[in-house]
Design a protein around this motif. Structure first.
Motif, PDB file in Angstrom:
ATOM      1  N   UNK A  68      41.185 -10.216  43.651  1.00  0.00           N
ATOM      2  CA  UNK A  68      41.537 -11.322  42.859  1.00  0.00           C
ATOM      3  C   UNK A  68      40.667 -12.550  43.161  1.00  0.00           C
ATOM      4  N   UNK A  69      40.554 -12.805  44.226  1.00  0.00           N
ATOM      5  CA  UNK A  69      39.737 -14.137  44.464  1.00  0.00           C
ATOM      6  C   UNK A  69      38.210 -13.745  43.994  1.00  0.00           C
ATOM      7  N   UNK A  70      37.709 -12.609  44.366  1.00  0.00           N
ATOM      8  CA  UNK A  70      36.281 -12.613  43.676  1.00  0.00           C
ATOM      9  C   UNK A  70      36.259 -12.451  42.320  1.00  0.00           C
ATOM     10  N   UNK A  71      37.264 -11.951  41.699  1.00  0.00           N
ATOM     11  CA  UNK A  71      37.542 -11.886  39.915  1.00  0.00           C
ATOM     12  C   UNK A  71      37.374 -13.213  39.634  1.00  0.00           C
ATOM     13  N   UNK A  72      38.233 -14.325  40.229  1.00  0.00           N
ATOM     14  CA  UNK A  72      38.141 -15.588  39.631  1.00  0.00           C
ATOM     15  C   UNK A  72      36.692 -16.251  39.928  1.00  0.00           C
ATOM     16  N   UNK A  73      36.156 -15.990  40.910  1.00  0.00           N
ATOM     17  CA  UNK A  73      34.762 -16.311  40.960  1.00  0.00           C
ATOM     18  C   UNK A  73      34.011 -15.719  39.843  1.00  0.00           C
ATOM     19  N   UNK A  74      33.861 -14.672  39.784  1.00  0.00           N
ATOM     20  CA  UNK A  74      33.150 -14.082  38.617  1.00  0.00           C
ATOM     21  C   UNK A  74      33.278 -14.470  37.448  1.00  0.00           C
ATOM     22  N   UNK A  75      34.441 -14.452  36.777  1.00  0.00           N
ATOM     23  CA  UNK A  75      34.738 -14.970  35.332  1.00  0.00           C
ATOM     24  C   UNK A  75      34.687 -16.563  35.406  1.00  0.00           C
ATOM     25  N   UNK A  76      34.472 -17.148  36.592  1.00  0.00           N
ATOM     26  CA  UNK A  76      34.304 -18.482  36.559  1.00  0.00           C
ATOM     27  C   UNK A  76      32.854 -18.721  36.087  1.00  0.00           C
ATOM     28  N   UNK A  77      31.944 -17.887  36.588  1.00  0.00           N
ATOM     29  CA  UNK A  77      30.542 -17.923  36.256  1.00  0.00           C
ATOM     30  C   UNK A  77      30.426 -17.294  35.005  1.00  0.00           C
ATOM     31  N   UNK A  78      30.700 -16.009  34.578  1.00  0.00           N
ATOM     32  CA  UNK A  78      30.260 -15.481  33.449  1.00  0.00           C
ATOM     33  C   UNK A  78      30.772 -15.772  32.260  1.00  0.00           C
TER      34      UNK A  78
END
Length: 458
Positions: A68-78
């Motif tokens: 979840x932590x990396x998903x948050x980062x990913x969607x924050x970028x994409x």
């Protein structure tokens, strides 16, 4: 397969309430090779108590929290670069559910924890993602490795993205023909593939995932397919193995923008129902001898056109054990280097694969040897990496030609069988010397290329 005889679950939806996009799975099959996905630089992952509601603080929730932590980062970028606005994290949060405890706290959108058994789901009305930490995530991890947990949560986050970008619950209710379930699920699979590619490329802070681990990811995707015979128009249809893998690969190869632009007008699904009671009684499968007879005529017609004037129709010869013309090199089906024959092991391994996977596993293996014959007829190499890749691609192209026919030639389950034999065996990609494309992921990618684009791109 339907011849002249007319012969994976993050896939089956479970509607917990009118406001839930839920995905449930049975987890068949044998365990596959596994690998950790939490980076060596982050050996403990993310503390689940900082991310997850109702957590027990255990290993599964720690893995989920890290994803979840990396998903948050990913969607924050994409999200901003794709949709032109900032990504807002889930307002309701992330819930872990202990379905082994009847008295466990239930997450929003449900009446009891038991309702979540075997499920991971996104609830748009509460804007939450919940998962079963007792009977889903640990079972997926044991069967397919930690990558399966990444896939499930990335898929559910895909539903949250849809809810923020005009493909959410209200839009689906207002225009169900525009947003059938099978399209919604394909988009979520696509978003998951895009996220996995970001991790494979080394961009994630907490997760690591190598190209050599992708076979386990695709094996998990295949296990999430719909039951054989499900119609693409069924309310809860999610797709067969090819539909799901294809959507995942679209995201993996092309990224979020392509996923966001999927529609019923630009997406073709191979999921199909049985044509009659007889087809259903056979499970869409012909007997071993019938599939060999049924497919040969079509193969000769197709590859004569592909290879041109140099085509020689191979003689199909049956052997009792490994094909004699290239012993222990190509597997249970072999293209003989003299170009005169395709030999089949009708005593041992080929019938076993037929019984284990299905008739189009047999068809896929035979097709790949005809593909080598067509390369030889066209004066192209039948050994080496080029031949290996072309054999798989041409097998996909032939299968695509069957799908395009007006008469139904492929049966429900055939595409599942093709994907499974590509993932679990390297025979389809073997050249005449027995060398092959190493990973199932690459074999499936090549097969899909041929299926979608045809022989000219092989």
């Amino acid at each position: 397969m339907r011849g002249r005889l007319r012969g994976i679950r993050l896939a089956v939806p479970l509607l917990l309430s009118a406001a839930v996009v839920a995905c449930t799975t049975t987890v068949p099959g044998e365990p596959v090779s596994q690998g950790r996905v939490i980076s060596r630089d982050q050996p403990g992952g993310v503390d689940p108590k900082s991310v997850v509601e109702n957590t027990d603080g255990g290993e599964i929730d720690r893995l989920a929290a890290t994803v979840v932590a990396d998903l948050r980062t990913y969607w924050g970028e994409r999200f901003p670069e794709t949709f032109g606005k900032e990504f807002t994290d889930l307002g309701g949060g992330y819930y872990s559910v202990d379905t082994a405890d009847a008295d466990a706290p239930e997450p929003p959108c449900t009446d009891s924890a038991v309702e979540v058994e075997g499920n991971a789901f996104y609830c748009p009305t509460a804007d939450i993602i919940a998962w079963d930490r007792a009977a889903l995530l640990p079972v997926l991890k044991d069967r397919f490795g930690e990558a399966a947990v990444m896939l499930v949560l990335a898929h559910e986050m895909g539903h949250a993205v849809q809810n923020r970008t005009g493909a959410g619950l209200s839009e689906r209710r207002a225009d169900p023909e525009r947003f059938p379930t099978i399209l919604i699920e394909a988009m979520a699979d696509c978003y998951a593939g895009a996220f996995i590619r970001w991790v494979v490329d080394g961009n994630a802070e907490h997760l690591q995932f190598g190209h050599d681990q992708l076979d386990s990811a695709l094996t998990a995707v295949v296990s999430f397919r719909d039951p054989i015979g499900t119609e693409a128009t069924d309310r809860g249809a999610h797709g067969d193995a090819f539909d799901r893998v294809s959507a995942f690969l679209d995201g993996y190869e092309s990224g979020v923008k392509l996923c966001s632009e999927m529609t019923v007008d630009n997406r073709t699904f191979t999921l199909s129902g049985f044509i009659d009671a007889g087809d259903a009684a056979r499970g869409g499968n012909l007997e071993f001898g019938q599939i060999v007879e049924s497919i040969t005529l079509s193969l000769n017609t197709y590859f004569a056109e592909v290879a041109g004037s140099g085509w020689r129709q191979p003689q199909v010869r049956e052997t009792e054990g490994q094909p004699a013309c290239t012993p222990d090199r190509q597997g249970p089906v072999a293209f003989c280097p003299d170009g005169a024959a395709v030999e089949l092991d009708v005593a041992e391994e080929l019938p076993e694969i037929h019984d284990e996977i299905g008739d189009y596993a047999t068809g896929t293996l035979i097709t790949s040897r005809y593909a080598l014959a067509s390369l030889a007829a066209a004066g192209k190499p039948v050994a080496g990496p080029e031949a290996q890749r072309a054999a798989v691609c041409l097998t996909g192209a032939f299968t695509g030609s069957l799908f395009q026919r007006e008469q139904q030639f492929l049966s429900p389950g055939d595409m599942d069988e093709a994907i499974q034999v590509l993932l679990h065996y390297d025979y389809v990609a073997r050249d005449v010397d027995g060398a092959s494309v190493e990973t199932g992921f690459d074999r499936v990618t090549l097969f899909r290329k041929g299926f979608v684009s045809g022989a000219r791109d092989c």
